[in-house]
Design a protein around this motif. Sequence first.
Motif: not given
Length: 281
Positions: A189-199
Motif C-alpha cells: 500500500p502506497q502511503g503505509a508507514t512500512i511500505s518504503p522499507f519494503l520498497c
Amino acid sequence: MGRLFQQITSPENINRAWKRLHNDDAPWQVGINAQELQSNLLQHLLQLVDEMRSHRYYPDRLRQFPHKKADGKDRVITALTLRDKLAQRLVLNILEPIGEGIFHVDSYAYRPQRSTQMAVSKARERVRCGLTWLIHADVESFFDRIPHSRLEPLLRRYIRDRQVRRIMRLWLRNHSLHNALFDGRRGIPQGATISPFLCNLYLDIFDRALVNKGITFVRFADDFLLFATSKDKANLALEYAEQQLKLLQLTLKHSKTRIAGPGTEMIFLGERIVIPVVKDV
C-alpha cells in the motif's frame, strides 16, 4: 517472544513511536476519534501492544482513495488508522537500522539522513567524473506490482523473528490490489508507514545486480539513473536493467525512459543535471 519483537514492544520504543504520531489527526479506529483516544490513551496503547504480543492483532481495513498524478493518471493512496500507523511505526523503528546495514549506498529514498538533494548531488558528481551518458527510468506502477511471492522470502532472510514476520504478512495481505487469481498476491500500500522499507528491501536485489555488472547508478525509490561513458554502453546498461527488473516481475515505464549524452541535460527528481561536452585534449 523473540528478541526483535521484545525491542518492538518495549516501553522505550512505544514512547518513541508515539512522539512521532501524537499530532496525527487520523482516527484511532472506526468509532474512536481523537477525543475518545485522548480520554483513554494509555488503555488504547496498552491494548494494541498486548494484541501484538498475543497474536490477536489484526489491521483495520484500509481506506483507499485516488490521487491525480502529474500525467493525469490516478494513483491509489492508502490511509491507515492511527492504530495501524503506530503498529507499523513500532516495527519500522527497529527494522530501519537493519535496513541500513543492508541497503546500497547509492539508494537514497526513505532512509535516515538522506534526501533528494543528496541523490542529485551524487548524480552531478558522477557526470563531472566523466560518466556523461545517462539513462533515466522508473518502474511501472511499482508499489502495486511487487509480488508477495518474491518479497516474503526476503522477509524470512533478513527478519528472523517469526512474530514480526507474521504481522508484516498481515499488512501485506490487507492490501488487496492486484490479487489476481493466477498471478498471486501483489502490491504494497502506497502511503503505509512500512511500505518504503519494503520498497528498498525489494529493489536492493536490483541494486546489487547493477553493481555486479559494473553499472553505476543512483536510485531514489523506483526512480533511477544509470551512468555510462558511451552511448553503446548506456544502451547495454538499459537493456540489462530491464532484464533484471523482469526477473523481479517488474517492468520499466517506457514512456519516461530517456537516454541523454554530452551537450544535453537530464531532469532527475525535479532538478536539472547539465551534461557537458567532453573536449579532446
